[in-house]
Scaffold this motif. Structure first.
Motif, PDB file in Angstrom:
ATOM      1  N   ILE A  12     -16.878 -10.593   2.262  1.00 58.52           N
ATOM      2  CA  ILE A  12     -18.141 -10.865   1.953  1.00 58.52           C
ATOM      3  C   ILE A  12     -18.133 -12.233   0.572  1.00 58.52           C
ATOM      4  O   ILE A  12     -18.840 -12.993   1.517  1.00 58.52           O
ATOM      5  N   ILE A  78     -28.023 -14.320  -3.000  1.00 59.34           N
ATOM      6  CA  ILE A  78     -28.352 -12.320  -2.061  1.00 59.34           C
ATOM      7  C   ILE A  78     -29.687 -12.900  -2.164  1.00 59.34           C
ATOM      8  O   ILE A  78     -30.853 -13.813  -2.461  1.00 59.34           O
ATOM      9  N   ASP A 168     -27.860  -8.115   4.433  1.00 58.26           N
ATOM     10  CA  ASP A 168     -25.931  -9.404   4.615  1.00 58.26           C
ATOM     11  C   ASP A 168     -25.970  -9.792   5.762  1.00 58.26           C
ATOM     12  O   ASP A 168     -26.306  -9.474   6.858  1.00 58.26           O
ATOM     13  N   VAL A 218     -26.457 -14.610   3.875  1.00 58.51           N
ATOM     14  CA  VAL A 218     -26.399 -13.787   2.227  1.00 58.51           C
ATOM     15  C   VAL A 218     -25.410 -12.886   2.831  1.00 58.51           C
ATOM     16  O   VAL A 218     -24.666 -12.686   4.019  1.00 58.51           O
ATOM     17  N   ALA A 219     -24.543 -12.638   1.122  1.00 54.17           N
ATOM     18  CA  ALA A 219     -23.730 -11.991   0.432  1.00 54.17           C
ATOM     19  C   ALA A 219     -23.809 -10.657   0.352  1.00 54.17           C
ATOM     20  O   ALA A 219     -23.115 -10.341   0.670  1.00 54.17           O
ATOM     21  N   GLY A 220     -25.434 -10.631  -0.501  1.00 52.01           N
ATOM     22  CA  GLY A 220     -25.029  -9.799  -0.560  1.00 52.01           C
ATOM     23  C   GLY A 220     -24.646  -9.096  -2.061  1.00 52.01           C
ATOM     24  O   GLY A 220     -25.226  -8.137  -2.779  1.00 52.01           O
ATOM     25  N   GLY A 258     -25.261  -5.566  -2.038  1.00 52.98           N
ATOM     26  CA  GLY A 258     -23.747  -5.090  -1.300  1.00 52.98           C
ATOM     27  C   GLY A 258     -22.734  -4.580  -1.984  1.00 52.98           C
ATOM     28  O   GLY A 258     -22.949  -4.492  -3.351  1.00 52.98           O
TER      29      GLY A 258
END
Lengths: 329, 164
Positions: A12, A78, A168, A218-220, A258
């Motif tokens: 992630i 994010i 994500d 987008v890594a959340g 996330g």
């Protein structure tokens, strides 16, 4: 306070690597005169003589070339984040001083969302920090176009906001373009008298413009770590002398929607110190130094380090506190 | 006018002639040397055929190949012998291998402008090892013309070099 050296949340949170594409200008500086004078020796009868030719001169014209490189391969963000920057480098690969116009666009195909250009959306990394900071100067087209001498580069930040609704794994592209103010065109296009020192300017192989596309991912979730230290010397004081002990505390937290799967905390033992056996702790629970069933271990390969498996981290997980100690050699 | 005066004139005339012929060889050059810089340009004729012509090189960009031509013209009434043209490779330029030509001449090269040798016979020391010098390391070119240059005749030397 210092941040921990490594924090790896596999899958992630990507660590960003940095790469520098070496763009080097070629050629003798524009405006240089190249002179040639020949000499002849000969004999007439028994008399030898020497003569010198005229000096034939060619003038080096200016090549217009620019290369744009990306310094941030993929920027983890994010959803809803504002003022997110991508780092670029604009290099004058021509052979004379040139000013360049910069443009950015975030409306591109091939990605899952369009980042929204901040206002202003292009900054000079004036303080060379590599990120957007109060000391950075906004770029205004036609007003402070960067003037670069041959081989010189300038570091540019492109700044976007991330829309709220992105998921994500979504990617959003943003592109920086730079073109020579003297002119662009097919390689070989000439601009008479417009080069350095009044010589001609000729478009080089890059077409006198360059562009490169960066990416927001987008890594959340964003994981951060804050490291602090307390020194205790063997005389009851706090002086960092040989033999003194340094107790480190690292607080790892996650923010965002996330989850960081299989997050691993790893930290090298600082140079000139030695790990104190049996001091590794996670949330005040002792972890053995061996690689075994518990979450932590101390290892000397490839270099001395401690690591702790944090598992799936979410904002709801709260802070994770890791402690260990070293002595100064 | 008596006889003594005649003799005196004759001596003066002889001396004057000696001076004049020496002065002619040393002062007024028998060979006029001219150098030009040109670049190749592709032209298309009315039949659509492509060919290359040489045009004067005014302003050139790095990477351009410049054709340097040296012409030696004998403007005396006597032949000139042992005609030798020397030309350094211009600063900021790199000699193109095998590009030096000159009809009727022996061509040699030098790294330092002092010792000359035919192509392939010069060496350089690099990290304690001797290796043949590359053409791009040649800094001087010499053309030695085998035959005397007749009055009114021209000798011609040419090389190509790339702007760094």
């Amino acid at each position: 306070m210092q941040s921990a050296r490594h924090l790896v949340a596999v899958g992630i949170v990507s660590l960003f690597g940095m790469w520098v594409h070496e763009a080097r200008a070629v050629g003798v500086p524009a405006g240089t005169n190249i002179n040639n004078t020949a000499q002849v020796t000969y004999t007439v009868g028994s008399v030898s003589a020497t003569a010198t030719s005229n000096t034939s001169t060619v003038t080096v014209a200016e090549i217009l070339d620019v290369v744009v490189t990306l310094q941030t391969p993929s920027m983890p963000v994010i959803a809803g984040a504002t003022q997110q920057e991508l780092l670029y480098r604009v290099t004058n690969t021509g052979n004379g001083p040139e000013s360049f116009r910069l443009q950015m666009t975030s409306v591109l195909s091939g990605d899952e969302f369009d980042p929204v250009a901040a206002a202003p959306s292009i900054y000079f990394d004036t303080d060379a920090s590599g990120d957007l900071s109060p000391g950075d100067t906004p770029y205004v087209v036609g007003s402070n176009d960067p003037v670069l001498s041959a081989d010189a580069f300038v570091t540019i930040l492109v700044v976007n906001d991330i829309p709220a609704g992105v998921a994500d794994g979504n990617r959003g592209f943003s592109r920086l373009l730079a073109d020579a103010r003297t002119g662009v065109g097919a390689p070989g296009t000439a601009y008479a008298g417009q080069g350095a020192n009044g010589t001609d300017a000729v478009v080089g192989t890059t077409g006198a413009d360059g562009e490169v596309t960066g990416e927001y991912l987008v890594a959340g979730i964003a994981v951060n770590a804050v490291k602090s230290q307390v020194v205790a010397d063997q005389f009851g004081g706090t002086r960092p002398v040989p033999g003194a002990r340094i107790n480190y505390t690292i607080v790892v937290g996650a923010t965002g929607s996330g989850s960081a799967l299989a997050a691993v905390f790893a930290d090298d033992i600082p140079a000139n110190t030695t790990y104190v056996a049996g001091t590794l702790r996670l949330n005040s629970v002792a972890l053995s130094d061996a690689v075994d069933a518990d979450a932590g271990d101390f290892s000397t390969t490839p270099n001395a380090h401690v690591s702790v498996q944090l598992g799936a981290l979410t904002q709801a997980s709260g802070s994770q506190t890791i402690q260990f100690a070293v002595t100064i050699n | 006018m008596n006889i003594r005066t005649h003799k005196f004139y004759a001596i003066v005339t002889l001396i004057a002639c000696g001076f004049a012929s020496q002065a002619y060889a040393q002062g007024k050059a028998c060979i006029e040397l001219k150098t030009t810089a040109e670049v190749e340009k592709e032209v298309i004729n009315d039949k659509g055929e492509k060919s290359k012509v040489l045009v004067p090189a005014g302003k050139v960009v790095p990477g351009t190949e410049v054709v340097w031509t040296v012409t030696a013209n004998n403007v005396c009434k006597q032949a000139s012998d042992k005609v030798t043209i020397n030309n350094p490779v211009p600063e900021h330029m790199t000699l193109v291998a095998n590009s030096a030509i000159g009809a009727g001449s022996q061509i040699s090269y030098s790294l330092d402008g002092k010792s000359f040798a035919p192509a392939g016979q010069l060496t350089v020391q690099e990290n304690g090892v001797t290796r043949p010098a590359r053409a791009d390391e040649y800094k001087h070119i010499r053309w030695e013309f085998k035959n005397a240059l007749a009055p009114g005749a021209s000798a011609f030397a040419r090389f190509r070099a790339v702007l760094n």
